[in-house]
Design a protein around this motif. Structure first.
Motif, mmCIF file in Angstrom:
data_model
loop_
_atom_site.group_PDB
_atom_site.id
_atom_site.type_symbol
_atom_site.label_atom_id
_atom_site.label_comp_id
_atom_site.label_asym_id
_atom_site.label_seq_id
_atom_site.Cartn_x
_atom_site.Cartn_y
_atom_site.Cartn_z
ATOM 1 N N VAL A 71 4.786 -25.389 16.651
ATOM 2 C CA VAL A 71 5.181 -25.236 18.056
ATOM 3 C C VAL A 71 4.738 -26.505 18.774
ATOM 4 O O VAL A 71 3.584 -26.924 18.650
ATOM 5 N N VAL A 72 5.640 -27.132 19.535
ATOM 6 C CA VAL A 72 5.301 -28.398 20.193
ATOM 7 C C VAL A 72 5.988 -28.490 21.544
ATOM 8 O O VAL A 72 7.101 -27.997 21.719
ATOM 9 N N ASP A 73 5.303 -29.099 22.506
ATOM 10 C CA ASP A 73 5.944 -29.426 23.780
ATOM 11 C C ASP A 73 5.994 -30.946 23.937
ATOM 12 O O ASP A 73 5.331 -31.690 23.211
ATOM 13 N N GLU A 74 6.813 -31.412 24.870
ATOM 14 C CA GLU A 74 6.949 -32.847 25.169
ATOM 15 C C GLU A 74 7.254 -33.657 23.905
ATOM 16 O O GLU A 74 6.690 -34.729 23.670
ATOM 17 N N ASP A 101 9.602 -25.348 16.309
ATOM 18 C CA ASP A 101 10.029 -24.577 17.476
ATOM 19 C C ASP A 101 9.574 -25.333 18.728
ATOM 20 O O ASP A 101 8.493 -25.088 19.257
ATOM 21 N N PRO A 102 10.369 -26.292 19.210
ATOM 22 C CA PRO A 102 9.964 -27.093 20.381
ATOM 23 C C PRO A 102 10.040 -26.292 21.670
ATOM 24 O O PRO A 102 10.891 -25.413 21.828
ATOM 25 N N GLN A 103 9.155 -26.638 22.616
ATOM 26 C CA GLN A 103 9.074 -25.933 23.890
ATOM 27 C C GLN A 103 9.291 -26.899 25.050
ATOM 28 O O GLN A 103 8.935 -28.079 24.970
ATOM 29 N N VAL A 104 9.852 -26.389 26.132
ATOM 30 C CA VAL A 104 9.953 -27.169 27.366
ATOM 31 C C VAL A 104 8.623 -27.134 28.091
ATOM 32 O O VAL A 104 8.119 -28.144 28.581
ATOM 33 N N THR A 105 8.025 -25.955 28.168
ATOM 34 C CA THR A 105 6.702 -25.793 28.777
ATOM 35 C C THR A 105 5.864 -24.878 27.893
ATOM 36 O O THR A 105 6.395 -24.017 27.185
ATOM 37 N N MET A 106 4.546 -25.082 27.959
ATOM 38 C CA MET A 106 3.620 -24.237 27.216
ATOM 39 C C MET A 106 3.011 -23.207 28.164
ATOM 40 O O MET A 106 2.491 -23.548 29.222
ATOM 41 N N SER A 107 3.095 -21.946 27.782
ATOM 42 C CA SER A 107 2.422 -20.861 28.486
ATOM 43 C C SER A 107 2.159 -19.771 27.461
ATOM 44 O O SER A 107 2.698 -19.813 26.351
ATOM 45 N N THR A 110 5.612 -18.254 26.559
ATOM 46 C CA THR A 110 6.526 -19.054 25.743
ATOM 47 C C THR A 110 5.972 -19.271 24.343
ATOM 48 O O THR A 110 6.727 -19.261 23.362
ATOM 49 N N VAL A 111 4.660 -19.462 24.237
ATOM 50 C CA VAL A 111 4.077 -19.672 22.917
ATOM 51 C C VAL A 111 4.087 -18.378 22.120
ATOM 52 O O VAL A 111 4.357 -18.378 20.913
ATOM 53 N N SER A 112 3.819 -17.265 22.775
ATOM 54 C CA SER A 112 3.877 -15.982 22.072
ATOM 55 C C SER A 112 5.277 -15.733 21.517
ATOM 56 O O SER A 112 5.435 -15.271 20.385
ATOM 57 N N ALA A 113 6.296 -16.038 22.323
ATOM 58 C CA ALA A 113 7.674 -15.863 21.862
ATOM 59 C C ALA A 113 7.966 -16.794 20.683
ATOM 60 O O ALA A 113 8.618 -16.395 19.704
ATOM 61 N N ALA A 114 7.484 -18.033 20.766
ATOM 62 C CA ALA A 114 7.696 -18.975 19.660
ATOM 63 C C ALA A 114 6.988 -18.499 18.395
ATOM 64 O O ALA A 114 7.537 -18.590 17.289
ATOM 65 N N LEU A 115 5.781 -17.973 18.560
ATOM 66 C CA LEU A 115 5.050 -17.474 17.400
ATOM 67 C C LEU A 115 5.781 -16.296 16.756
ATOM 68 O O LEU A 115 5.832 -16.184 15.524
ATOM 69 N N ASP A 116 6.349 -15.436 17.572
ATOM 70 C CA ASP A 116 7.110 -14.312 17.022
ATOM 71 C C ASP A 116 8.337 -14.814 16.246
ATOM 72 O O ASP A 116 8.672 -14.278 15.179
ATOM 73 N N ARG A 117 8.993 -15.849 16.797
ATOM 74 C CA ARG A 117 10.157 -16.396 16.082
ATOM 75 C C ARG A 117 9.723 -16.985 14.741
ATOM 76 O O ARG A 117 10.413 -16.819 13.723
ATOM 77 N N LEU A 118 8.600 -17.678 14.738
ATOM 78 C CA LEU A 118 8.121 -18.278 13.492
ATOM 79 C C LEU A 118 7.691 -17.210 12.496
ATOM 80 O O LEU A 118 7.926 -17.339 11.294
#
Length: 342
Positions: A71-74, A101-107, A110-118
């Motif tokens: 998971v990465v932002d910027e 799973d790139p992110q626009v912003t970290m919160s 958003t990170v929880s959702a990314a972790l679920d996708r992963l």
């Protein structure tokens, strides 16, 4: 055989099987930890829904998919982008692949959702590259049963972390200028809400104070060359006594060089310039840029090493990687070889 449907999520499987998504993850990643009845119920739901059949097959065959989620932002910035490349290479050398799973912003959301996708991809572990300094990783990772490692997160939390020592780097840059004889040193800082920028700014101020010097002006940029250009123009027009400047990243230093040229000034004859990052272009600027090198390859290797240690049940303590001062032609003693007055 039912076809795979990308819209099917782990939550769908969990609902169909009457279990939590954590249980689905355990079935995919560590089936021996789940009772036979529950395991069969989950696998039946996986088959019925056509959920990630290939990933499931690999997980059941070996107990691991040899896949690390990232998971990465910027991602467009040099540091995060280089770090992800380093993670991918270190993972490949260890026999793993990454799922990005790139992110626009970290919160936390958003990170929880990314972790679920992963987790739905049956990853063995997750690496979070927090370029913006988002530090609430523990909260987002609390529900996971796979190892999580953060890069540039907050050290000292429950999540293992690795980062570059930002204070040490800015201290090296500032001491270099002091040792050359500069007594009036400015700082073009990064955005105030970025912890890395705050660490660098604090270290510049601390180092100046430790040498008994008067604090120099601080101008804030946004990491872009444009903002470095604006900051350097203001600095040269308003603070003519400044003989050196620490710029918080190399991109802003590129803009600073442009301002010097426009105003008929040159580094290091009129003002010494130190950057931060050591981007590939730094050595080819005119003059070549003195800068602080962050070892992104070491970051990637260390993050993957922590992942492998965690998967093996071994301790994985957090650590900071020391940066390196790379001296090139953009810094020199103040004009005439004489130090400015304190």
């Amino acid at each position: 055989m039912p076809s795979e449907r990308p819209s099917v999520t782990m939550a769908d499987v969990a609902h169909a099987a009457g279990v939590s998504h954590q249980t689905v993850s355990r079935v995919l990643n560590a089936p021996q930890t789940v009772s036979p009845d529950t395991r069969q119920r989950v696998l039946r739901a996986v088959a019925d829904l056509g959920y990630r059949r290939n990933s499931v097959a690999r997980a059941l065959a070996s107990g691991h998919t040899r896949l690390i989620g990232v998971v990465v932002d910027e991602l467009a910035f040099h540091g995060p982008g280089s770090t992800v490349v380093a993670v991918a290479e270190a993972a490949r050398q260890a026999g793993y692949a990454i799922s990005l799973d790139p992110q626009v912003t970290m919160s936390t959301d958003t990170v929880s959702a990314a972790l679920d996708r992963l987790l739905s991809r049956a990853v063995d572990a997750v690496i979070v590259v927090s370029a913006h300094g988002w530090a609430d990783i523990d909260a987002a990772a609390a529900h996971l049963d796979v190892p999580v490692v953060s890069i540039d997160g907050a050290l000292g939390g429950a999540t293992a972390s690795v980062g570059v020592d930002q204070r040490a780097g800015a201290g090296l840059a500032t001491r270099h200028l002091v040792e050359l004889g500069h007594r009036r040193i400015a700082h073009v800082a990064g955005p105030a809400d970025w912890p890395q920028a705050a660490e660098r700014r604090a270290a510049v101020a601390q180092t100046i104070a430790e040498h008994g010097l008067t604090p120099g002006p601080v101008l804030e940029g946004d990491w872009s060359a444009r903002s470095g250009h604006v900051a350097m123009r203001r600095l040269l027009q308003r603070h003519r006594d400044v003989t050196a400047v620490v710029v918080a990243n190399d991109q802003m230093a590129v803009g600073a060089y442009r301002a010097l040229t426009e105003l008929g000034r040159r580094a290091p004859d009129d003002i010494s310039v130190v950057g931060f990052d050591d981007i590939p272009e730094a050595a080819y600027l005119s003059p070549p840029l003195t800068t602080i090198r962050q070892d992104f390859s070491a970051l990637g290797r260390e993050a993957v090493r922590l992942v492998l240690s965690a998967l093996a049940g071994e301790p994985c303590p957090s650590r900071l990687i020391p940066p390196k001062l790379v001296v090139r032609a953009s810094t020199a003693r103040p004009r005439g070889g004489q130090s400015a007055t304190r």
